[in-house]
Design a protein around this motif. Sequence first.
Motif, short mmCIF file in Angstrom:
data_model
loop_
_atom_site.label_atom_id
_atom_site.label_comp_id
_atom_site.label_asym_id
_atom_site.label_seq_id
_atom_site.Cartn_x
_atom_site.Cartn_y
_atom_site.Cartn_z
N GLY A 1 -28.74 -4.14 -33.20
CA GLY A 1 -30.14 -4.45 -32.94
C GLY A 1 -31.09 -3.29 -33.11
N ARG A 2 -30.58 -2.06 -32.98
CA ARG A 2 -31.46 -0.90 -33.12
C ARG A 2 -31.27 -0.20 -34.47
N LEU A 3 -30.51 -0.81 -35.37
CA LEU A 3 -30.30 -0.19 -36.69
C LEU A 3 -31.37 -0.67 -37.66
N ASP A 4 -31.78 0.18 -38.60
CA ASP A 4 -32.79 -0.22 -39.58
C ASP A 4 -32.14 -1.03 -40.70
N ALA A 5 -32.98 -1.48 -41.63
CA ALA A 5 -32.50 -2.42 -42.65
C ALA A 5 -31.38 -1.82 -43.49
N ALA A 6 -31.51 -0.55 -43.84
CA ALA A 6 -30.49 0.07 -44.69
C ALA A 6 -29.16 0.14 -43.96
N ALA A 7 -29.21 0.52 -42.68
CA ALA A 7 -27.97 0.65 -41.90
C ALA A 7 -27.31 -0.72 -41.71
N ARG A 8 -28.13 -1.77 -41.50
CA ARG A 8 -27.55 -3.10 -41.35
C ARG A 8 -26.92 -3.57 -42.65
N ARG A 9 -27.57 -3.24 -43.77
CA ARG A 9 -27.00 -3.63 -45.06
C ARG A 9 -25.65 -2.93 -45.26
N ASN A 10 -25.60 -1.64 -44.90
CA ASN A 10 -24.33 -0.92 -45.03
C ASN A 10 -23.27 -1.57 -44.16
N ALA A 11 -23.69 -2.10 -43.01
CA ALA A 11 -22.73 -2.74 -42.12
C ALA A 11 -22.35 -4.14 -42.61
N GLY A 12 -23.04 -4.64 -43.66
CA GLY A 12 -22.61 -5.90 -44.25
C GLY A 12 -23.59 -7.05 -44.13
N LEU A 13 -24.84 -6.76 -43.68
CA LEU A 13 -25.82 -7.82 -43.56
C LEU A 13 -26.85 -7.70 -44.70
N CYS A 14 -26.82 -8.65 -45.62
CA CYS A 14 -27.79 -8.64 -46.71
C CYS A 14 -28.86 -9.69 -46.45
N PHE A 15 -29.97 -9.57 -47.17
CA PHE A 15 -31.16 -10.32 -46.79
C PHE A 15 -31.94 -10.70 -48.05
N VAL A 16 -32.40 -11.96 -48.10
CA VAL A 16 -33.30 -12.40 -49.17
C VAL A 16 -34.61 -12.82 -48.49
N PRO A 17 -35.68 -12.03 -48.66
CA PRO A 17 -36.92 -12.36 -47.97
C PRO A 17 -37.64 -13.54 -48.63
N GLU A 18 -38.62 -14.08 -47.89
CA GLU A 18 -39.36 -15.23 -48.41
C GLU A 18 -40.22 -14.84 -49.61
N GLU A 19 -40.93 -13.73 -49.48
CA GLU A 19 -41.84 -13.32 -50.54
C GLU A 19 -41.05 -12.54 -51.58
N ARG A 20 -41.14 -12.99 -52.82
CA ARG A 20 -40.36 -12.33 -53.87
C ARG A 20 -41.07 -11.08 -54.35
N ASN A 21 -42.32 -11.24 -54.78
CA ASN A 21 -43.06 -10.12 -55.35
C ASN A 21 -43.58 -9.21 -54.25
N GLY A 22 -43.11 -7.99 -54.25
CA GLY A 22 -43.63 -7.02 -53.29
C GLY A 22 -42.82 -6.92 -52.01
N HIS A 23 -41.88 -7.84 -51.79
CA HIS A 23 -41.02 -7.73 -50.61
C HIS A 23 -39.55 -7.71 -51.04
N GLY A 24 -39.13 -8.78 -51.72
CA GLY A 24 -37.76 -8.80 -52.22
C GLY A 24 -37.59 -7.98 -53.49
N ALA A 25 -38.68 -7.76 -54.18
CA ALA A 25 -38.62 -6.98 -55.42
C ALA A 25 -39.91 -6.19 -55.57
N VAL A 26 -39.84 -5.08 -56.31
CA VAL A 26 -41.03 -4.30 -56.61
C VAL A 26 -41.56 -4.79 -57.96
N PRO A 27 -42.73 -5.44 -57.98
CA PRO A 27 -43.18 -6.08 -59.22
C PRO A 27 -43.32 -5.10 -60.40
N ASP A 28 -43.72 -3.87 -60.11
CA ASP A 28 -43.98 -2.91 -61.19
C ASP A 28 -42.77 -2.05 -61.52
#
Lengths: 362, 517
Positions: free
Chosen positions: B325-352
Amino acid sequence: MLRVEPRREASPALTWATPVLAVVLTIVTGFFLFLLLGVDPLAALYAMFVSPLASVYGLSELCLKATPLILCATGLAIGFRAGVWNIGAEGQLILGAIFGGGIGLFWSPALGPLALPVMCLFGVLGGMLWAAIPAFLKTRLGVNEILTSLMLTYVAVLVLSTLVYGPWKDPQGYGFPQTQFFTDISPWTEIPLLLPETRLHWGFALTLLIVAGAWLFVTRSLVGFQVRVIGLAPDAAAFAGFSRTRIIWLTMLLSGGLAGLAGLLEVAGPIGQIVPTISPGYGFTAIIVAFLGRLHPLGLVAAGFLMALSFIGGENAQVEASLPQATTGVFQGLLLFWVLACDFLARYRIRLAQPAVGRAVP
Amino acid sequence: MDRPTGPPLLELRGITKQFPGVLANDRVDLKVMPGEIHALLGENGAGKSTLVKQIYGVLHPDAGEIRWNGQPVTIADPHAARALGIGMVFQHFSLFEAMSVLENVALGVDGVHDLGALARRVREVSEQYGLPLDPSRDVYSLSVGERQRIEIVRALLQDPKLLIMDEPTSVLTPQEVERLFETLRRLAAEGRSILYISHKLDEIRVLCHGATILRGGRQVAACDPRQETARSMAALMVGTQIKPPTKAAGATVGAPRLTVDGLSLPSPRAHGINLHDIRLEVCAGEVLGIAGVAGNGQAELLAALSGEMLAERPEAVRLEGRPVGRLDAAARRNAGLCFVPEERNGHGAVPDMSLAENAFLSGYRRRRLLAGGLIRTDRVAAFAREIVERFDVRTPGIANLARSLSGGNLQKFIVGREVLQEPLVLVVAQPTWGVDAGAAALIHQALLDLAARGAAVLVVSQDLDELLAITDRLAVINAGRLSRALRTAEATIEQIGLLMGGLHDTPEHQPLETALA
């Protein structure tokens, strides 16, 4: 009616052509400006842009002036990519000169051959210290770094004056507000020359090495990638788990450190002592250099040379063509104006407003 | 129910609209009779929005003819459209949150200055058509369904003969949808026509009298949806037979992978939703769905799961029993939790950034794309190419910018990037929002396959059909509280709809209190 609308996509060729176009337009504008002032435009432009480049000494001076500009701009550009607006490179440069120069004044005999490396190190630390203040205020209290870094520049100028008019003044200096020459204290404080018979020192080579390192950092390292993502899409950075606080600290310390190194190289190099005015505004001009160079390491080397030329050409024009000192400022202003104008037209186009009825397709 | 003969109210003949690089409408014909509810059906990007924007005067056809009551007309702008008797309710509302219902209505109605008289008319119209609405309420305090009523009332005040509704049910609970349909039927019975834009086939079959189906900018069919099956219309819409997602037989549910235990969090945003004592568990091999009307705490819950927002206690979020609960997104991903956010452009991906760089964005650790702090560009390119190939991403190459991809293709890329990292837990928000049917099918299958390989999958979506199709269990979020999970196979639409509307296990539940907490 005129209407401004964004272009569908900016071509990469146009991105690089606009600075060149801006330079050409600056020269054309300058031509007519001199004509209006009753000065022979060709002679004046020659004095500004050609004669400084016509000798080895002139070229070496160009490289010498470009060194602090490129160093400061390299650090600033990385910060700007992350959306960290350090405007106070001038102050960080001064603090670098004070810290590194202080080592030269007081500890260089004890340090022996290590004097110069330690001076460089403290120059970097001095700049970092000054940049750490806005970084701390921004990350802890949310204070805008543009204001704090800019205002700290004036504090830095006053600290410098206090020192050179007071405790650090050379007792044998006939009352002039300046310190002893470093080389009078220890021969090991001297930066070796790159070219004999000139003032160009190894700091220039070091600068080019740092630019290459910065290029590698931005394009190939994880941290450089994080810097770019935070600047382009902060939410995507949060999604990936990149820490914005960390990147603010990193870019502020990096740009401050490089500005500090630039300041040390100025006092230990061409100036040779600490004086009340170390820089003719390198830290501020570096902001122009960073944007003119498109925040790209290679671009800002070219832009650094261009702005250095405007400094030297301005001085040269005073001597050879009896033009006022303001010429330098006018040309730097013209250049920035044209860069922004060309950028705008590269990204937007101006069209006559269309009538409301649609056109037929052939 | 046969429609009267005579000239159609609205007729389009050979409407063609060209945008740079895409022919959005290619000789489209369309007829709407008086009193008809006519469906305009098509996938995302089929040209539905472009077509109706031309009817409403926002865009102008390059070629073709618009006839109104049999007469050719030119519709210069929306004002002219309203003058003809065309009203439109947009998918995205244009309302000012800080203003009252009445003020919002007044802003959208041409030439009204007497607010008192307008308030009376708003009450009349809302009562007449079963659209309860208090003109003095401020918009920010209203639900999405109520906001939509403002838009409908605003359109009805103009006494339109044709009402265009763009995807009106995408934000409504099943009960609200039913109420909307009653209103629409009443309007049609009065002789008004409705052009109903949707891709939800079951709705169209129960509501509409006629349908025009678009595919790739062309009109591919005009049919009577009451005579068709959802499957036959889907085939017309997509052009191929869509395979429904299939679950691997005999898949077993294993140990708990993701546990949320009493998670309460204040929202960092103004007007945000605070989370209250959220409890859920997703096991290995299982797909858990979270339904709910938008803006009920989904954004906050997703941020708390991904690590973009930290919980107050580490134990509030656990990954295979381990407190994260106190780990940031990168640490949670390393622990095995991946995430697909709702907004594609600018959140799930960098448009540029390029697709390759976007592959690196979240995959660098789990796919080992780093060596000594430096990016291994060869491995990044290989990973990006693997995503493009395995998930059928249509792009000229991985050096292309993410912004150049269509919504569906970018979504396939993002889902592919996370799925190919073989996470223990995958949290997905709105996996197929705004995505065409072909891409949606591929994404659904990929999620089911991932679960079959033993991952725990959590899907947060507003699309109930989607959740019913792919989840094993289903919970509903409302006002920051999560209901207990129902077995999807046993849940009824009514049950879910009531939960979505806020009828929780606790009857004395007061929404106002939670909003102020």
